[in-house]
Design a protein around this motif. Sequence first.
Motif, mmCIF file in Angstrom:
data_model
loop_
_atom_site.group_PDB
_atom_site.id
_atom_site.type_symbol
_atom_site.label_atom_id
_atom_site.label_comp_id
_atom_site.label_asym_id
_atom_site.label_seq_id
_atom_site.Cartn_x
_atom_site.Cartn_y
_atom_site.Cartn_z
ATOM 1 N N GLU A 281 0.837 -1.207 0.000
ATOM 2 C CA GLU A 281 0.000 0.000 0.000
ATOM 3 C C GLU A 281 0.869 1.253 0.000
ATOM 4 O O GLU A 281 0.505 2.284 -0.569
ATOM 5 N N LEU A 282 2.050 1.156 0.627
ATOM 6 C CA LEU A 282 2.943 2.301 0.731
ATOM 7 C C LEU A 282 3.800 2.491 -0.513
ATOM 8 O O LEU A 282 4.395 3.555 -0.691
ATOM 9 N N CYS A 283 3.884 1.476 -1.355
ATOM 10 C CA CYS A 283 4.864 1.481 -2.444
ATOM 11 C C CYS A 283 4.260 1.530 -3.840
ATOM 12 O O CYS A 283 4.946 1.915 -4.794
ATOM 13 N N VAL A 284 3.019 1.110 -3.993
ATOM 14 C CA VAL A 284 2.414 0.980 -5.317
ATOM 15 C C VAL A 284 1.721 2.277 -5.721
ATOM 16 O O VAL A 284 1.000 2.893 -4.934
ATOM 17 N N ASP A 285 1.948 2.693 -6.954
ATOM 18 C CA ASP A 285 1.243 3.832 -7.542
ATOM 19 C C ASP A 285 -0.064 3.306 -8.140
ATOM 20 O O ASP A 285 -0.099 2.827 -9.272
ATOM 21 N N TRP A 286 -1.149 3.403 -7.382
ATOM 22 C CA TRP A 286 -2.404 2.749 -7.759
ATOM 23 C C TRP A 286 -3.012 3.343 -9.024
ATOM 24 O O TRP A 286 -3.712 2.652 -9.765
ATOM 25 N N GLU A 287 -2.764 4.611 -9.289
ATOM 26 C CA GLU A 287 -3.311 5.218 -10.494
ATOM 27 C C GLU A 287 -2.742 4.579 -11.754
ATOM 28 O O GLU A 287 -3.395 4.559 -12.802
ATOM 29 N N ARG A 288 -1.531 4.033 -11.685
ATOM 30 C CA ARG A 288 -0.884 3.458 -12.860
ATOM 31 C C ARG A 288 -1.061 1.949 -12.964
ATOM 32 O O ARG A 288 -0.543 1.326 -13.894
ATOM 33 N N VAL A 289 -1.776 1.333 -12.031
ATOM 34 C CA VAL A 289 -2.082 -0.090 -12.154
ATOM 35 C C VAL A 289 -3.014 -0.288 -13.342
ATOM 36 O O VAL A 289 -4.008 0.420 -13.491
ATOM 37 N N VAL A 290 -2.687 -1.262 -14.182
ATOM 38 C CA VAL A 290 -3.450 -1.505 -15.404
ATOM 39 C C VAL A 290 -4.167 -2.847 -15.287
ATOM 40 O O VAL A 290 -3.537 -3.868 -15.004
ATOM 41 N N LEU A 291 -5.483 -2.824 -15.530
ATOM 42 C CA LEU A 291 -6.297 -4.035 -15.485
ATOM 43 C C LEU A 291 -7.053 -4.184 -16.801
ATOM 44 O O LEU A 291 -7.317 -3.199 -17.495
ATOM 45 N N PRO A 292 -7.450 -5.412 -17.151
ATOM 46 C CA PRO A 292 -8.317 -5.592 -18.318
ATOM 47 C C PRO A 292 -9.653 -4.889 -18.107
ATOM 48 O O PRO A 292 -10.132 -4.766 -16.976
ATOM 49 N N GLU A 293 -10.250 -4.421 -19.165
ATOM 50 C CA GLU A 293 -11.523 -3.705 -19.070
ATOM 51 C C GLU A 293 -12.592 -4.564 -18.407
ATOM 52 O O GLU A 293 -13.424 -4.069 -17.653
ATOM 53 N N ALA A 304 -10.748 -2.215 -7.357
ATOM 54 C CA ALA A 304 -10.468 -3.358 -8.216
ATOM 55 C C ALA A 304 -8.964 -3.559 -8.390
ATOM 56 O O ALA A 304 -8.464 -4.690 -8.429
ATOM 57 N N LYS A 305 -8.232 -2.455 -8.482
ATOM 58 C CA LYS A 305 -6.783 -2.553 -8.642
ATOM 59 C C LYS A 305 -6.129 -3.139 -7.398
ATOM 60 O O LYS A 305 -5.225 -3.994 -7.486
ATOM 61 N N LYS A 306 -6.561 -2.712 -6.245
ATOM 62 C CA LYS A 306 -5.999 -3.240 -5.003
ATOM 63 C C LYS A 306 -6.341 -4.721 -4.834
ATOM 64 O O LYS A 306 -5.515 -5.505 -4.343
ATOM 65 N N GLN A 307 -7.538 -5.100 -5.268
ATOM 66 C CA GLN A 307 -7.919 -6.503 -5.173
ATOM 67 C C GLN A 307 -7.087 -7.357 -6.125
ATOM 68 O O GLN A 307 -6.695 -8.484 -5.789
ATOM 69 N N ALA A 308 -6.773 -6.824 -7.300
ATOM 70 C CA ALA A 308 -5.955 -7.568 -8.260
ATOM 71 C C ALA A 308 -4.546 -7.794 -7.708
ATOM 72 O O ALA A 308 -3.972 -8.880 -7.851
ATOM 73 N N VAL A 309 -3.974 -6.767 -7.074
ATOM 74 C CA VAL A 309 -2.645 -6.928 -6.482
ATOM 75 C C VAL A 309 -2.688 -7.930 -5.339
ATOM 76 O O VAL A 309 -1.792 -8.770 -5.198
ATOM 77 N N ARG A 310 -3.732 -7.872 -4.528
ATOM 78 C CA ARG A 310 -3.869 -8.847 -3.432
ATOM 79 C C ARG A 310 -4.004 -10.265 -3.985
ATOM 80 O O ARG A 310 -3.394 -11.209 -3.455
#
Length: 346
Positions: A281-293, A304-310
């Motif tokens: 949570e302290l290290c990831v730039d969540w705005e730049r996380v890319v997920l499929p549409e 959704a991005k945080k769930q994908a990383v988890r």
Amino acid sequence: MATGGVAAVAAPVMGPVSDVIVTTLGDGILVELGMHTGFELSAKAADDLVFNKPFDAVIPIHSKRLETTGVKELTITLKYKHIIDDAALGFFRSSVHKDGSLFASIMDYLAIEKGWFSPYLFASDYRVGETLLAESALVITLCDTPPPVAEPPKAEHRYSLSFPTLSNTFSKSRSPSPEPALTALSTPPAPRRLVILLVGLKPHRKIWTLSARPSESVINYILCNGCPAIVVPAKVGAPLLAWDTLTLKQLWQLGLPEEGKLASATNKFEGVVAVLCEYLELCVDWERVVLPESSLQDKEGIKAKKQAVRDAMTLLVAAAVRTSSSEEVKKEIDEERCGIVIWRIP
């Protein structure tokens, strides 16, 4: 450590070898590819393990693709120079612990001095993380790959022979006034990424005390073909290097959820994943996380991005736990010199 946690750096003769490949990556780094039984010639994308789950909430931690059947050994040699600046070493203690005060955890804090992964391995070089990513068998990519950096054009040197004239020499009685100019703006930092992997360490000779070389770091890094590398975008200021203090031996003691179930019997597995995700949570730039549409339908973007990383971290930790059934891992990896590591890369 028994309590878990993450340490971070924010600073500036092998066994039988077959098909040895030596690669030089620029100046100062040498990569020798040794044993790589069970590894494909190129990495395979494993994003579908995160986004194409058979059920909406069940992560495929028992997938056949997360079974380790082979390991790859890389001997990486780094040239280095001694500098007077010290690395900044920190210890992250998760909120899942009942008492998070420094004095309550002072023994844990000091225990990182002899942790399984040492910051003095000179492994903060970007190219080490890039090399381990390139040599991984499975990769889960949650951000865009940056374009290659263009080399600056070489300056042309033109030589001319000229002599001052008398008019130039005597016409000026004072120093010329400086031309007004705007202050140059600092170059914004380039976007960075983080690569998260399960990595084993082995001395390039039989024991660590015999492996030292003057002005060089020579270490054998070991990858497992069932453990995916995870790539996420890094925030500005993310550490150069971080490692989970739990060793592979300690990860082997975790019980996985039974197939088709959401939680393990002891919840220790979920606790380890939670600690790692809290640190990220302290290290990831969540705005730049890319997920499929398709994965963003009916869901909040950041959630959704945080769930994908988890989910990706759940797969990595599960794959690490499952290496306990691999004969190749038990033969080639020191389970007390292996764990989950994060490198910052371009």
